[in-house]
Design a protein around this motif. Structure first.
Motif, PDB file in Angstrom:
ATOM      1  N   TYR A   1      12.257 -26.605  39.305  1.00  0.00           N
ATOM      2  CA  TYR A   1      13.189 -26.758  40.507  1.00  0.00           C
ATOM      3  C   TYR A   1      14.606 -26.702  40.085  1.00  0.00           C
ATOM      4  O   TYR A   1      14.769 -27.005  38.898  1.00  0.00           O
ATOM      5  CB  TYR A   1      12.749 -27.895  41.108  1.00  0.00           C
ATOM      6  CG  TYR A   1      12.753 -29.195  40.458  1.00  0.00           C
ATOM      7  CD1 TYR A   1      13.893 -29.928  40.283  1.00  0.00           C
ATOM      8  CD2 TYR A   1      11.424 -29.610  40.175  1.00  0.00           C
ATOM      9  CE1 TYR A   1      13.823 -31.128  39.300  1.00  0.00           C
ATOM     10  CE2 TYR A   1      11.590 -30.768  39.097  1.00  0.00           C
ATOM     11  CZ  TYR A   1      12.852 -31.364  38.950  1.00  0.00           C
ATOM     12  OH  TYR A   1      12.769 -32.541  37.815  1.00  0.00           O
TER      13      TYR A   1
ATOM     14  N   SER B   1      21.205 -24.029  51.028  1.00  0.00           N
ATOM     15  CA  SER B   1      21.018 -23.336  52.276  1.00  0.00           C
ATOM     16  C   SER B   1      21.954 -23.243  53.271  1.00  0.00           C
ATOM     17  O   SER B   1      21.994 -24.295  54.112  1.00  0.00           O
ATOM     18  CB  SER B   1      19.722 -23.509  52.876  1.00  0.00           C
ATOM     19  OG  SER B   1      19.240 -22.795  53.937  1.00  0.00           O
TER      20      SER B   1
ATOM     21  N   PHE C   1      20.005 -27.330  45.409  1.00  0.00           N
ATOM     22  CA  PHE C   1      19.608 -26.078  46.383  1.00  0.00           C
ATOM     23  C   PHE C   1      20.670 -25.980  47.667  1.00  0.00           C
ATOM     24  O   PHE C   1      20.745 -27.116  48.202  1.00  0.00           O
ATOM     25  CB  PHE C   1      18.329 -26.169  46.748  1.00  0.00           C
ATOM     26  CG  PHE C   1      17.746 -25.041  47.286  1.00  0.00           C
ATOM     27  CD1 PHE C   1      17.380 -23.888  46.698  1.00  0.00           C
ATOM     28  CD2 PHE C   1      17.730 -25.023  48.945  1.00  0.00           C
ATOM     29  CE1 PHE C   1      17.036 -22.939  47.562  1.00  0.00           C
ATOM     30  CE2 PHE C   1      17.437 -23.804  49.477  1.00  0.00           C
ATOM     31  CZ  PHE C   1      16.967 -22.672  48.670  1.00  0.00           C
TER      32      PHE C   1
END
Length: 117
Positions: A7, A13, A11
């Motif tokens: 991972y 988005s 992250f």
């Protein structure tokens, strides 16, 4: 710091950023020597690096979760937290846990919303 895990450190988005748990490890992947007093600021420095890696800043953070193997370290956490984040500080949860990866004593994760400035 190498990323040998399946991972990413963070992250993104759209404008939402989730930062995976950051331990108090140095660039060599070793825990910062000195226990909580060294690991806690290092974990927050690693949080900062993860945020920057996806174009986010400390000011974008809206929620932080901190895991401690010794809840008695909460006052020390509060001091590091106050130094790390400017007002208004993000919401924060502190959780006592039995153990953390690699024998760490503190782990920090965060949720951020990148704002256009």
């Amino acid at each position: 710091m190498s990323n040998e895990h399946p991972y990413p450190p963070a992250f993104r988005s759209g404008d939402l950023v989730s930062v995976s748990g950051r331990l108090g490890v140095t660039e060599t992947g070793e825990l910062a020597p000195g226990g909580f007093a060294a690991e806690c600021p290092q974990a927050f420095a690693n949080l900062d690096a993860a945020l920057r890696s996806v174009g986010a800043r400390r000011a974008d953070v809206v929620k932080v979760v901190v895991y401690l193997t010794d809840i008695a370290d909460r006052d020390g956490l509060n001091r590091v937290y106050e130094d790390f984040f400017a007002e208004p500080r993000p919401a924060r949860t502190c959780v006592g846990v039995a153990s953390l990866p690699y024998g760490g004593v503190v782990e920090v994760e965060a949720l951020a919303r990148v704002r256009n400035v």
